[in-house]
Enzyme design. Structure first.
Site, PDB file in Angstrom:
ATOM      1  N   GLU A 170      41.447  51.882 -42.769  1.00  0.00           N
ATOM      2  CA  GLU A 170      41.733  53.217 -42.254  1.00  0.00           C
ATOM      3  C   GLU A 170      43.217  53.555 -42.286  1.00  0.00           C
ATOM      4  O   GLU A 170      43.843  53.879 -41.279  1.00  0.00           O
ATOM      5  CB  GLU A 170      41.186  53.373 -40.840  1.00  0.00           C
ATOM      6  CG  GLU A 170      39.671  53.295 -40.771  1.00  0.00           C
ATOM      7  CD  GLU A 170      39.112  53.600 -39.407  1.00  0.00           C
ATOM      8  OE1 GLU A 170      37.892  53.806 -39.315  1.00  0.00           O
ATOM      9  OE2 GLU A 170      39.891  53.648 -38.417  1.00  0.00           O
ATOM     10  N   GLU A 379      32.029  50.475 -41.595  1.00  0.00           N
ATOM     11  CA  GLU A 379      31.868  50.783 -40.176  1.00  0.00           C
ATOM     12  C   GLU A 379      30.963  51.987 -39.996  1.00  0.00           C
ATOM     13  O   GLU A 379      31.049  52.958 -40.745  1.00  0.00           O
ATOM     14  CB  GLU A 379      33.215  51.088 -39.488  1.00  0.00           C
ATOM     15  CG  GLU A 379      34.147  49.904 -39.325  1.00  0.00           C
ATOM     16  CD  GLU A 379      35.436  50.272 -38.612  1.00  0.00           C
ATOM     17  OE1 GLU A 379      35.434  51.246 -37.813  1.00  0.00           O
ATOM     18  OE2 GLU A 379      36.451  49.594 -38.846  1.00  0.00           O
TER      19      GLU A 379
END
Length: 478
Positions: A170, A379
């Site tokens: 991320e 995720e």
């Protein structure tokens, strides 16, 4: 499109779950580990919910065998975890810490012993504080060499056993929240610095992928990106343009570089016009163009809906909901570009995150169509308040509903033709949720601790544990 019959999940589909070192390990200063930026940042007053930190977290460092045994009982096919950079290099570089390397050796071997494939993330936000102090971490090109040295150490040590690797987790979040919103380390608001640090992180990612090709030639590597597809609020062309702006600036800006080594033109023009464009040095674009990943890692939690935001009098950034009090977040945006607006068709979590199962299907299709790469879902999960009932029971049907609807959408995407390698839920056990403390629970396994202290840290299987166990056993939903 609607399908008369959905295609099954592939036989080798990686049904997994995920975690991050700082959020679970604890042992923050044991066995030679140096401090990370999060070890320091969370000690500053007002940075986290009720002053929570990862000093103990859920004590995975000392309880990893217990946790892996639970994974094996569930039947988990893969486990994604991150390695703490400052556990390997306490100063970020220089002398390697053998005790740190041995911990991950032992974890990897324990996973393999139970037929669980290790998926390693080399960077999940915890840059060593020593590098922040020395040269500003991601703001200096010196980190490219230091990051490459750290990653190469891992590739050499574990590459014989680990075949799926995630480089940066991320990147859009750690640079955005760190340099635009000032709520992650280093806690500053400076868009010029943000875009420069982001460019340097892109270069570091590319360098590491090139090293990986030499050191783990039979492995697969890719970044993990937090992607939420952008929707226009309606068919008003101004709102469509706003959604296009959001899609390009919030997503394509990163993924285009990962795959093609090029920045999107409209966003580049905007940054240049506003004095925000990063400095490009000789050789940068060549490096970026020659480090294509093997897959795109997708962290999906929610979609976003956007509308026109005027340049004069438009809405700017607002504070995030970190309390779990539903409805406390406000619409935010960038004047002249876009602003968020509530999607009337979707519900939200207590943290005001949109619940949109079809969004993961849209995300998978957009990534597949644009980049022609397999996708590894690294995720996806629901953060919620869980209640431990008498008899050590946690009835988290809301989590089962959330995950089941997303698994259904993933199967629809596979039936559409998307190559999906695996699905890692977030998270396996409950953990520290960065700014949100321990009250925001994601796991299949309840950990008996809260903001007031670690208590006894007992591991308690939730109702969702048995649901996912059944999904894995059947290679998908019945």
């Amino acid at each position: 499109m609607e399908h008369k019959q959905l295609k099954p999940f592939p036989n080798n589909f990686l049904w997994g779950s995920a975690s991050a070192a700082y959020q679970i390990e604890g042992a923050w200063n044991e066995d030679g580990k140096g401090p990370s930026v999060w070890d320091v940042y969370t000690k500053k007053e007002g940075t986290t919910y009720k002053g929570t930190n990862g000093d103990v977290a859920v004590d995975h460092y000392h309880r990893y065998k217990e946790d892996v045994a639970l994974m094996a009982e569930m039947g988990l096919k893969a486990y994604r975890f991150s390695i703490a950079w400052s556990r390997i290099y306490p100063q970020g570089k220089g002398e390697v810490n053998e005790a740190g390397l041995k911990f991950y050796d032992d974890l990897i071997d324990e996973l393999i012993k139970h037929n669980i494939e290790p998926l390693v993330t080399v960077y999940h936000w915890d840059v060593p504080q020593a590098l922040m102090d020395e040269y500003g971490a991601w703001e200096s090109r010196q980190i490219i060499e230091d990051f490459d040295n750290y990653c190469s150490t891992l590739f050499k040590r574990y590459g014989d056993r680990v075949k799926h690797w995630v480089t940066l987790n991320e990147q859009n979040i750690f640079v955005g929240l760190g340099y635009r919103d000032a709520i992650h380390p280093p806690g500053v608001k400076d868009l010029k610095r943000m875009y420069q640090a982001n460019h340097i992180a892109n270069l570091a990612n590319a360098r590491v992928i090139q090293s990986f090709r030499k050191l783990v030639p039979d492995g697969k590597v890719g970044p993990s990106f937090a992607y939420g597809p952008a929707y226009p609020f309606d068919s008003n062309p101004k709102n469509v343009i706003a959604a296009e702006n959001a899609e390009e600036m919030n997503s394509h800006w990163w993924m285009d570089i990962y795959v093609w080594g090029k920045y999107p033109q409209a966003t580049w023009n905007y940054l240049e016009d506003n004095g925000l464009a990063p400095t490009i040095e000789e050789g940068d674009m060549e490096l970026l163009a020659n480090a294509k990943p093997d897959f795109m890692g997708l962290n999906y939690y929610q979609s976003g809906t956007f509308e026109h935001n005027p340049l004069e009098g438009g809405v700017g950034a607002t504070k995030m909901n970190t309390s779990g009090k539903k409805g406390t977040s406000k619409d935010s945006g960038a004047p002249g570009l876009f602003k968020t607006i509530k999607n009337p068709y979707l519900d939200t979590t207590d943290w005001d995150w949109t619940i949109d199962p079809q969004g993961i299907r849209i995300a998978l299709r957009r990534i597949s169509n644009r980049y022609q790469l397999p996708v590894l879902i690294t995720e996806n999960g629901l953060g919620a308040f869980d209640t431990l009932e008498e008899g050590d029971i946690v009835n988290d049907d809301y989590r089962i509903d959330y995950l089941q609807s997303h698994v259904e959408a993933i199967q629809e995407a596979i039936s559409d033709g998307v190559d999906v390698l695996g699905y890692c839920t977030w998270s396996y056990t409950d953990l520290l949720s960065w700014l949100n403390g321990y009250q925001k629970r994601y796991g299949f396994v309840y950990v008996n601790r809260d903001e007031d202290g670690p208590k006894d840290l007992r591991r308690i299987k939730k109702k969702s544990f048995y649901w996912y166990q059944d999904v894995i056993k059947n290679n998908g939903l019945k």
